[in-house]
Design a protein around this motif. Structure first.
Motif, PDB file in Angstrom:
ATOM      1  N   LEU A 262      52.175  46.351  79.901  1.00 57.12           N
ATOM      2  CA  LEU A 262      52.614  44.982  79.682  1.00 57.12           C
ATOM      3  C   LEU A 262      54.113  44.880  79.920  1.00 57.12           C
ATOM      4  O   LEU A 262      54.886  45.691  79.417  1.00 57.12           O
ATOM      5  CB  LEU A 262      52.297  44.532  78.259  1.00 57.12           C
ATOM      6  N   SER A 263      54.494  43.872  80.668  1.00 57.16           N
ATOM      7  CA  SER A 263      55.921  43.616  80.854  1.00 57.16           C
ATOM      8  C   SER A 263      56.190  42.155  80.539  1.00 57.16           C
ATOM      9  O   SER A 263      55.412  41.275  80.914  1.00 57.16           O
ATOM     10  CB  SER A 263      56.340  43.934  82.290  1.00 57.16           C
ATOM     11  N   LEU A 264      57.266  41.921  79.825  1.00 58.94           N
ATOM     12  CA  LEU A 264      57.661  40.570  79.441  1.00 58.94           C
ATOM     13  C   LEU A 264      58.747  40.095  80.394  1.00 58.94           C
ATOM     14  O   LEU A 264      59.743  40.783  80.608  1.00 58.94           O
ATOM     15  CB  LEU A 264      58.168  40.571  78.001  1.00 58.94           C
ATOM     16  N   VAL A 265      58.545  38.923  80.974  1.00 61.14           N
ATOM     17  CA  VAL A 265      59.534  38.414  81.923  1.00 61.14           C
ATOM     18  C   VAL A 265      60.852  38.160  81.193  1.00 61.14           C
ATOM     19  O   VAL A 265      60.867  37.860  79.995  1.00 61.14           O
ATOM     20  CB  VAL A 265      59.052  37.111  82.597  1.00 61.14           C
ATOM     21  N   PRO A 266      61.978  38.271  81.868  1.00 57.98           N
ATOM     22  CA  PRO A 266      63.268  38.000  81.226  1.00 57.98           C
ATOM     23  C   PRO A 266      63.331  36.563  80.712  1.00 57.98           C
ATOM     24  O   PRO A 266      62.782  35.645  81.325  1.00 57.98           O
ATOM     25  CB  PRO A 266      64.279  38.224  82.356  1.00 57.98           C
ATOM     26  N   SER A 316      46.631  35.851  73.332  1.00 57.43           N
ATOM     27  CA  SER A 316      46.690  36.626  74.580  1.00 57.43           C
ATOM     28  C   SER A 316      46.631  35.708  75.793  1.00 57.43           C
ATOM     29  O   SER A 316      47.325  35.936  76.788  1.00 57.43           O
ATOM     30  CB  SER A 316      45.551  37.645  74.623  1.00 57.43           C
ATOM     31  N   LEU A 317      45.819  34.650  75.724  1.00 55.86           N
ATOM     32  CA  LEU A 317      45.730  33.714  76.847  1.00 55.86           C
ATOM     33  C   LEU A 317      47.033  32.921  76.997  1.00 55.86           C
ATOM     34  O   LEU A 317      47.476  32.643  78.118  1.00 55.86           O
ATOM     35  CB  LEU A 317      44.554  32.766  76.651  1.00 55.86           C
ATOM     36  N   ALA A 318      47.646  32.549  75.880  1.00 51.13           N
ATOM     37  CA  ALA A 318      48.909  31.816  75.942  1.00 51.13           C
ATOM     38  C   ALA A 318      50.012  32.683  76.549  1.00 51.13           C
ATOM     39  O   ALA A 318      50.864  32.193  77.295  1.00 51.13           O
ATOM     40  CB  ALA A 318      49.312  31.349  74.544  1.00 51.13           C
ATOM     41  N   SER A 319      50.003  33.954  76.255  1.00 50.80           N
ATOM     42  CA  SER A 319      51.052  34.854  76.740  1.00 50.80           C
ATOM     43  C   SER A 319      50.859  35.240  78.200  1.00 50.80           C
ATOM     44  O   SER A 319      51.790  35.175  79.000  1.00 50.80           O
ATOM     45  CB  SER A 319      51.087  36.123  75.877  1.00 50.80           C
ATOM     46  N   PHE A 320      49.633  35.634  78.576  1.00 50.45           N
ATOM     47  CA  PHE A 320      49.377  36.141  79.927  1.00 50.45           C
ATOM     48  C   PHE A 320      49.015  35.055  80.923  1.00 50.45           C
ATOM     49  O   PHE A 320      49.258  35.194  82.120  1.00 50.45           O
ATOM     50  CB  PHE A 320      48.246  37.171  79.905  1.00 50.45           C
ATOM     51  N   GLY A 321      48.379  33.965  80.439  1.00 48.87           N
ATOM     52  CA  GLY A 321      47.937  32.912  81.352  1.00 48.87           C
ATOM     53  C   GLY A 321      46.928  33.429  82.357  1.00 48.87           C
ATOM     54  O   GLY A 321      46.151  34.345  82.068  1.00 48.87           O
ATOM     55  N   ASP A 322      46.959  32.884  83.565  1.00 49.26           N
ATOM     56  CA  ASP A 322      45.953  33.272  84.548  1.00 49.26           C
ATOM     57  C   ASP A 322      46.218  34.654  85.143  1.00 49.26           C
ATOM     58  O   ASP A 322      45.366  35.198  85.857  1.00 49.26           O
ATOM     59  CB  ASP A 322      45.821  32.228  85.661  1.00 49.26           C
ATOM     60  N   ASP A 323      47.366  35.263  84.855  1.00 52.57           N
ATOM     61  CA  ASP A 323      47.613  36.616  85.340  1.00 52.57           C
ATOM     62  C   ASP A 323      46.606  37.593  84.747  1.00 52.57           C
ATOM     63  O   ASP A 323      46.246  38.594  85.370  1.00 52.57           O
ATOM     64  CB  ASP A 323      49.029  37.065  84.975  1.00 52.57           C
ATOM     65  N   ASN A 329      45.122  44.823  88.813  1.00 56.16           N
ATOM     66  CA  ASN A 329      45.795  46.087  88.526  1.00 56.16           C
ATOM     67  C   ASN A 329      45.943  46.301  87.024  1.00 56.16           C
ATOM     68  O   ASN A 329      45.534  45.480  86.206  1.00 56.16           O
ATOM     69  CB  ASN A 329      47.166  46.105  89.202  1.00 56.16           C
ATOM     70  N   SER A 330      46.547  47.412  86.676  1.00 60.51           N
ATOM     71  CA  SER A 330      46.717  47.744  85.265  1.00 60.51           C
ATOM     72  C   SER A 330      47.941  47.072  84.650  1.00 60.51           C
ATOM     73  O   SER A 330      48.141  47.153  83.442  1.00 60.51           O
ATOM     74  CB  SER A 330      46.856  49.269  85.103  1.00 60.51           C
ATOM     75  N   ASN A 331      48.771  46.442  85.468  1.00 57.55           N
ATOM     76  CA  ASN A 331      50.003  45.830  84.963  1.00 57.55           C
ATOM     77  C   ASN A 331      49.811  44.341  84.751  1.00 57.55           C
ATOM     78  O   ASN A 331      49.379  43.624  85.657  1.00 57.55           O
ATOM     79  CB  ASN A 331      51.143  46.053  85.956  1.00 57.55           C
ATOM     80  N   LEU A 332      50.122  43.901  83.557  1.00 59.85           N
ATOM     81  CA  LEU A 332      50.057  42.472  83.252  1.00 59.85           C
ATOM     82  C   LEU A 332      51.451  41.975  82.910  1.00 59.85           C
ATOM     83  O   LEU A 332      52.214  42.645  82.212  1.00 59.85           O
ATOM     84  CB  LEU A 332      49.127  42.206  82.070  1.00 59.85           C
ATOM     85  N   THR A 333      51.773  40.793  83.398  1.00 55.13           N
ATOM     86  CA  THR A 333      53.061  40.179  83.107  1.00 55.13           C
ATOM     87  C   THR A 333      52.873  39.080  82.081  1.00 55.13           C
ATOM     88  O   THR A 333      52.073  38.161  82.283  1.00 55.13           O
ATOM     89  CB  THR A 333      53.688  39.593  84.383  1.00 55.13           C
ATOM     90  N   ALA A 334      53.584  39.187  80.985  1.00 52.43           N
ATOM     91  CA  ALA A 334      53.532  38.172  79.943  1.00 52.43           C
ATOM     92  C   ALA A 334      54.639  37.154  80.175  1.00 52.43           C
ATOM     93  O   ALA A 334      55.801  37.516  80.371  1.00 52.43           O
ATOM     94  CB  ALA A 334      53.687  38.812  78.565  1.00 52.43           C
TER      95      ALA A 334
END
Length: 616
Positions: A262-266, A316-323, A329-334
């Motif tokens: 999981l990575s959180l956008v700046p 989880s849906l609010a944080s990740f959205g449609d990503d 892949n194994s990487n999700l962007t929050a």
């Protein structure tokens, strides 16, 4: 002001209206008998289940490997009941039919049984199904009274255990869930479990036991998985994982944890999740705010521990959205952090409106939160009724604080829809009522009265309080489940259309107010709810539902669900993306951007309904 001391909430994969099947009609014995006399649909449904059960059982027996000597076996049968199954009914079924309950779900209306006494099952259960089916539609043999509590049943075979996980969606890492070790099967259960672990070890497959009934296996090939599911009859379900990991929590205990990177956008904003709380499982910690608010237990607050997983899924849906759905892949962007505002512990409870108001003010004042999600709604609104106190409070907060609340439109209850389907398919149901109960006619036909259709009137599809809030965004659901390569819907016409369960606006200019029609200057064609629709999945079949993050025995897991509860946080995620890039925008501007950039629905699905209403 109207006195509203409390509002009651019901949430099912979202929140829904309690269904009063009397709808105010005279429930005299004469009317009751008239409704209950015809059992033909149920008889046919049960007999179809019986035929399919026998076919599936025979196929499973054929697939069992003769190379595994001395292994005990059970046949598992999943039964959907028309009522909740308590201890008394479970014992009665055990005594009559030789069935031991090994799992309860669907609010105790779906029960998985192991057949422990084959003779009783054959002589009583199967014989009573045949006897019930053979009788005339209005006859219930005395011995079949228990059978009439059943809607349908099925054999739990390997396909059902896979829970829709096809070869195109195969994962080598998965979680395996076992049935309960009922006392009637305890000895053989332990033997099967030991033999199963020996089998996996012999194939060099690592077993990571999470609880006594839940374990993770890594790097299993599909052929070995088939052999596992076809032969070891204590497996209830397997779920494919995206590289799930077991990682100890802060107490050192094993915890199922989603090992996605999981990575959180700046400069990610924070969304306040007004719900049942968020479970602080290891994998979600990067997106969880440091603090939270708990109005359920203010003396000992714990906003990041839950009894039910509704709030965790929504967060989880609010944080990740449609990503979450689009990224293979194994990487999700929050896109956002989530701040838990725990306003309810369970799926049904009382609305503490004052507490919610105070919590929102505190989240804004102390933590600077301007985006909120509310996927918990109360009863549906009557046509043209006043704005509720709940909606008024949210409107006032939005105006005073410059915040924006994303509110789910509410759902028709699954049990209500199943009852509607029974009525629609009933052989004695009038044709015009059958047409009315079909999608999309069920949304609106003011000419159908409760006397005509005792299970449903169109007013029951109106939005739920406080979704009429004008300063905030109301979100309905499309039938789209966002599952790659799976366009399946069950009740709705297609994934691009509103879901059968989603609710409509409650203002109807065709109704009369005090026996008079609306005047032209009383109508506002720009006033409408829901404001937008987002994917929420369809309802009755797991293939039509969304696959989302939920909890299983306190561990993060992939589950199937649907509802406007899922649509609302997907919309809140869009607001977070906008605010991150343009933090100076007022929230009403954000609202306008979202609504005005939405695509218009193709309204051709409504043409048959419009033609019907014109004819009337």
């Amino acid at each position: 002001m109207i006195n509203k001391s409390h509002l009651f909430l019901r949430n099912e994969q979202g929140t829904s209206l309690y269904f009063d099947r009397t709808r105010g009609r005279d429930d005299s014995e004469e009317n009751k008998n008239e409704i209950e006399k015809n059992y033909r649909y149920q008889k046919d449904k049960l007999y179809e289940s019986y035929v399919e059960f026998e076919r599936s059982r025979s196929l499973r027996h054929e697939r069992r490997s003769s190379r595994i000597a001395g292994l005990s076996h059970y046949d598992l049968i999943s039964i959907d009941f028309l009522k909740m199954v308590g201890d008394q009914l479970a014992r009665e079924i055990e005594r009559k039919y030789g069935l031991a309950a090994v799992n309860f779900s669907n609010f105790n209306q779906t029960v998985l049984f192991a057949i422990t006494e084959e003779e009783r099952f054959e002589q009583n259960f199967k014989r009573q199904i045949e006897a019930y089916y053979a009788e005339q539609e209005n006859i219930v043999p005395d011995e079949c009274k228990t059978i009439t509590t059943i809607h349908q049943f099925e054999y739990l075979d390997s396909k059902e255990i896979r829970n829709g996980m096809s070869s195109s969606y195969y994962s080598k890492d998965m979680v395996v869930q076992l049935i309960d070790d009922n006392l009637l099967i305890q000895k053989t259960y332990a033997d099967i479990k030991n033999r199963m672990f020996e089998f996996l070890s012999s194939r060099q497959i690592e077993i990571k036991e999470l609880t006594s009934r839940l374990f993770q296996i890594d790097s299993i090939d599909e052929k070995t998985l088939d052999e596992l599911l076809d032969n070891y009859d204590i497996i209830q379900q397997v779920q494919g994982l995206r590289h799930l990991l077991i990682r100890p929590d802060e107490s050192g205990n094993p915890q199922l944890c989603d090992g996605l990177c999981l990575s959180l956008v700046p400069n990610a904003p924070t969304i306040g999740i007004i719900d049942t709380g968020i479970e602080a499982v290891s994998s979600l910690r990067p997106i969880l705010a440091d603090d939270g608010i708990d109005i359920v237990s203010p003396a000992a607050p714990n906003p990041y521990h839950v009894e039910v997983d509704h709030g965790t899924t929504v967060a989880s849906l609010a944080s990740f959205g449609d990503d979450f759905f689009n990224n293979p892949n194994s990487n999700l962007t929050a896109d956002a952090k989530v701040f838990s505002i725990k306003v309810q512990a369970m799926e049904e409870g009382q609305t503490n409106l004052s507490g919610i108001q105070t919590a929102i003010r505190k989240a804004y004042t102390d933590y600077g939160i301007r985006i909120f999600n509310l996927s918990m709604t109360a009863g549906c609104k009557n046509y043209n009724s006043d704005i509720s106190a709940y909606a008024y409070v949210l409107d006032k907060l939005a105006y005073e604080l410059d915040i924006l609340v994303f509110i789910s439109a509410g759902n028709l209850d699954k049990q209500d829809i199943e009852q509607i389907e029974l009525e629609r398919r009933g052989p004695n149901t009038d044709g015009f009522i059958q047409d009315f109960l079909k999608y999309p006619h069920h949304f609106y036909d003011p000419f159908i009265k409760i006397e005509d259709s005792p299970v449903h009137v169109c007013e029951c599809t109106n939005i739920s309080e406080p979704a009429e809030s004008m300063n905030n965004i109301t979100v309905g659901a499309l039938a789209d489940n966002l599952r790659d390569g799976n366009d399946y819907t069950d009740l709705s016409l297609g994934k691009e259309y509103p879901a059968y369960y989603s609710r409509k606006y409650y203002v109807d200019y065709n109704q009369q107010i005090n026996n008079t029609g609306f005047k032209k200057n009383q109508k506002n064609s720009h006033l409408f709810k829901p404001d937008i629709v987002m994917p929420g999945g369809d309802l009755l079949n797991s293939n039509s539902k969304m696959q989302v993050l939920g909890l299983n025995n306190g561990c993060l897991a992939y589950v199937f669900g649907s509802g406007t509860s899922y649509a609302a946080p997907l919309a809140a995620n869009i607001a977070a993306k906008i605010v991150r890039i343009y933090p100076g925008l007022r929230m009403q501007t954000v609202k306008a951007l979202i609504i005005n950039s939405a695509n218009e629905l193709d309204n051709r699905y409504l043409l048959p309904l419009i033609d019907t209403l014109r004819d009337d």
